[in-house]
Scaffold this active site. Structure first.
Site, PDB file in Angstrom:
ATOM      1  N   TYR A 278     100.737  72.386  71.773  1.00  8.85           N
ATOM      2  CA  TYR A 278     100.902  73.164  73.009  1.00  8.85           C
ATOM      3  C   TYR A 278     100.624  74.626  72.705  1.00  8.85           C
ATOM      4  CZ  TYR A 278     103.356  74.917  77.224  1.00  8.85           C
ATOM      5  OH  TYR A 278     103.702  75.543  78.392  1.00  8.85           O
TER       6      TYR A 278
ATOM      7  N   LYS B  18      97.136  71.066  74.503  1.00  8.42           N
ATOM      8  CA  LYS B  18      97.430  71.541  75.856  1.00  8.42           C
ATOM      9  C   LYS B  18      97.119  73.018  75.876  1.00  8.42           C
ATOM     10  CE  LYS B  18     101.137  72.483  79.143  1.00  8.42           C
ATOM     11  NZ  LYS B  18     102.602  72.541  79.342  1.00  8.42           N
TER      12      LYS B  18
END
Length: 304
Positions: free
Chosen positions: A137, A165
């Protein structure tokens, strides 16, 4: 499962609380089930919007268990791994796998800003502790750490780190990552108000905050992008954009939960240090959600 990992819409689902600040397991299950019923392709459990870092360890495990009970096997379940230390992240990753999660979304260790070597070591250690696929992330504005290409270069030999992400506010990152890595890493759009740009540039899916309040529109947006109907995708995106900007603000959790409450999908209760929106900000967000609800683009298209 109806969909494979890292494609389509994955709402960062919220965790619901009772009036006396306990985790409301039944209400949380209802949130998960309603999203799946409305067609989302997967769920992020205990991401930022799930208030991961506000929960006790045993509460986190209870929420994961609730997700498996409510919707396990229907869509992929991905949990955020957001801990203060690498050892705690390893323990959580192992427990998440044992409970029945399908994948992990791993964040840098919280609070401490690592060197590049420390960041790589953290990700390697967590990935090595589990057989689950891992999505890293990247959100520099929120977590003060950038997962740069040097880090991704160094982690290419870790077989279960398979996705990123991407929540940096610069859409050029999508093209740069895809050009550099091809299909080595799946790239998911992670910031709501750059989501269509990400999908247009090759993101395989969208991890979304505002989907929790408007899931059908989010599913329709990605479906339009998937079939190359950019006219329809832009129509939905332009309607959605005032709300999508909320995902880039520091009070995104409160705003999204208020939107859920207005749309009859949950409550605005959050755990301190967060407080529900109040005053002018609450009125502003309420007006935005009510306007969006009154002009929902799928209803407009059906009427036409």
């Amino acid at each position: 499962m109806a969909t494979k990992l890292w494609t389509g819409v994955y709402p960062a689902a919220t965790t619901q609380f009772t009036a006396d600040d306990k985790v409301d397991i039944e209400a949380t299950k209802q949130v998960f089930s309603a999203l799946v019923d409305d067609g989302v392709n997967g769920l992020i459990i205990l991401g930022t919007c799930g208030e991961n870092n506000s929960l006790l360890p045993e509460e986190k495990r209870a929420v994961l268990t609730a997700a498996v009970e409510a919707v396990g096997g229907k869509v992929p379940l991905v949990t955020g791994v957001s801990e203060l230390t690498t050892a705690r992240a390893i323990d959580y990753a192992r427990d998440a796998e044992a409970i029945g999660m399908d994948a992990l979304m791993v964040l840098p260790a919280m609070v401490y800003v690592p060197t590049p070597e420390e960041l790589q070591a953290h990700f390697r250690a967590v990935a090595a502790a589990t057989g689950l696929p891992v999505m890293l992330y990247n959100n520099p504005p929120a977590y003060r750490v950038e997962i740069d290409v040097a880090t991704l270069d160094a982690l290419q030999d870790v077989p279960n780190i398979v996705a990123v992400k991407e929540s940096a506010p610069d859409p050029r990152r999508f093209t740069d990552l895809i050009n550099r890595y091809g299909d080595r890493y799946q790239v998911m759009a992670g910031l709501d108000d750059v989501a269509l740009e990400g999908l247009m540039l090759g993101a395989s899916g969208w991890v979304s905050g505002l989907t929790s309040a408007f899931p059908r529109e989010s599913v329709a947006l990605v479906a339009a992008a998937d079939r190359g109907d950019w006219v329809e995708a832009r129509r939905i995106y332009r309607w959605f954009m005032p709300l999508l900007h909320l995902d880039a603000e520091h009070d995104l959790v409160q705003s999204i939960k208020l939107a859920e409450q207005i749309m009859g999908r949950g409550t605005e209760r959050v755990r301190m240090p967060r407080l529900p929106l109040a005053g002018a900000r609450r009125a502003e967000v309420t007006a935005m959600v009510e306007k969006a609800a009154a002009t929902r683009p799928l209803e407009v298209a059906a009427a036409a």
